[in-house]
Enzyme design. Structure first.
Site, PDB file in Angstrom:
ATOM      1  N   ASP A 143     -33.470   4.569  40.648  1.00 30.81           N
ATOM      2  CA  ASP A 143     -33.107   3.164  40.502  1.00 30.81           C
ATOM      3  C   ASP A 143     -31.582   3.049  40.484  1.00 30.81           C
ATOM      4  O   ASP A 143     -30.904   3.774  39.746  1.00 30.81           O
ATOM      5  CB  ASP A 143     -33.700   2.608  39.202  1.00 30.81           C
ATOM      6  N   ASN A 151     -24.641  -7.344  42.842  1.00 31.44           N
ATOM      7  CA  ASN A 151     -24.931  -8.563  43.597  1.00 31.44           C
ATOM      8  C   ASN A 151     -24.117  -9.743  43.087  1.00 31.44           C
ATOM      9  O   ASN A 151     -23.556 -10.521  43.866  1.00 31.44           O
ATOM     10  CB  ASN A 151     -26.422  -8.892  43.513  1.00 31.44           C
ATOM     11  N   HIS A 156     -24.720 -10.798  47.881  1.00 35.71           N
ATOM     12  CA  HIS A 156     -25.942 -10.101  48.298  1.00 35.71           C
ATOM     13  C   HIS A 156     -25.744  -9.248  49.548  1.00 35.71           C
ATOM     14  O   HIS A 156     -26.454  -8.258  49.740  1.00 35.71           O
ATOM     15  CB  HIS A 156     -27.057 -11.117  48.524  1.00 35.71           C
ATOM     16  N   ASP A 160     -26.932  -5.491  49.808  1.00 35.34           N
ATOM     17  CA  ASP A 160     -27.759  -4.942  50.893  1.00 35.34           C
ATOM     18  C   ASP A 160     -27.136  -3.668  51.465  1.00 35.34           C
ATOM     19  O   ASP A 160     -27.847  -2.714  51.804  1.00 35.34           O
ATOM     20  CB  ASP A 160     -27.928  -5.978  52.003  1.00 35.34           C
ATOM     21  N   GLU A 186     -34.223  -2.605  43.746  1.00 34.31           N
ATOM     22  CA  GLU A 186     -33.319  -1.457  43.877  1.00 34.31           C
ATOM     23  C   GLU A 186     -33.996  -0.141  43.529  1.00 34.31           C
ATOM     24  O   GLU A 186     -33.327   0.871  43.322  1.00 34.31           O
ATOM     25  CB  GLU A 186     -32.088  -1.652  42.989  1.00 34.31           C
TER      26      GLU A 186
END
Length: 288
Positions: A143, A151, A156, A160, A186
């Site tokens: 994770d 973010n 975002h 990404d 994630e």
């Protein structure tokens, strides 16, 4: 004329044989590749044997009409028709198979990272677990730390990029039979086949160190990329969900121990209760 017939037949047979050689399938290839290989091999054989079995040089001394009615000429035309039909059906079969495979792959692939999505990972993981030749098996649940903050601080699009970078790092360091999946958000999972708990810990530590030092273009301020890892080894008879749950608990132990670290069963970290998670497996998976 007799020499030209034999030379042209053997020449065409050689071309089909070379094509079959280039298309020779491996045991892992699909049925369609094996069918096309067999078709080219069959064409090569029948072109080579056709003049030997049907051609009568004496027919050349008869009238053109007599030669047109000879077994060789009839076999020649019949084989052309059959070969064209078989070739067309084989190519149609190949096209349909490729389209079906592409659609199936899209349904099992995460669009952002190109790894398996949850469905694809579960299908392949169950298949690997059922294959006794791939044991021992270890599961790594990873994770990305503080991903929401990445973010919020960077947008975002930057988030990404971090996800794609982490997925690319995992894909670059797994082997042929290993399975990488993005389970949502994630969180990623890696099923390591023929891998002990100790080897899985080494793999996870390598990924953790590389991800921490790699950085991501476009992150502002003190934003940095780290990840936490939980590792569990498959126990015979347990379901995939049980294996994921054990690795999940170890991931939470890593998170609550300061993040950016690897926790495995062997290390006996503090195991915390597994909270309700939005991406938990809701349906019980069948035993392998």
């Amino acid at each position: 004329m007799s020499a030209r017939i034999y030379i042209s037949s053997l020449g065409c047979s050689f071309l089909f044989a070379m094509t079959a050689f280039r298309l020779r399938p491996s045991p892992e290839d699909r049925l369609v590749e094996k069918v096309i290989f067999g078709l080219f091999l069959l064409l090569s054989l029948q072109i080579a044997l056709r003049p030997v079995l049907t051609f009568n040089p004496g027919a050349l001394n008869a009238s053109q009409r007599a030669f047109g009615d000879s077994p060789f000429w009839l076999a020649f035309n019949f084989s052309l028709i059959v070969s064209a039909v078989l070739m067309g059906l084989s190519l149609l079969f190949a096209i349909v198979t490729d389209i079906t495979s592409d659609l199936k792959a899209q349904g099992a692939t995460d669009a952002l990272t190109g790894t398996n999505n949850r469905r694809g990972f579960e299908e392949k993981a169950l298949s690997a677990i059922a294959n006794g030749k791939l044991h021992p098996i270890s599961l790594v649940v990873c994770d990305i730390d503080y991903f929401k903050a990445i973010n919020d601080d960077n947008g975002h699009l930057a988030g990404d990029r971090v996800l794609r970078q982490f997925a690319a790092l995992l894909n670059a360091h797994v082997r042929k039979n290993d399975i990488v999946g993005r389970m949502g958000g994630e969180e990623f999972t890696v099923l390591l086949t023929e891998c002990t708990l100790n080897d899985a810990a080494k793999f996870s530590e390598r990924i953790r160190a590389l991800f921490e030092t790699s950085g991501t273009e476009g992150l502002r301020g003190n934003s940095r990329t780290t990840a936490s890892f939980g590792i569990a080894e498959y126990h015979p008879g347990e379901t995939l969900q049980q294996l994921v749950n054990r690795a999940d608990r170890l991931l939470y132990a890593a998170k609550n121990s300061g993040r950016n670290r690897v926790c495995s069963e062997e290390a006996e970290p503090i195991v915390l209760p597994l909270p309700e998670r939005h991406h938990a497996l809701n349906n019980k998976l069948p035993s392998p």
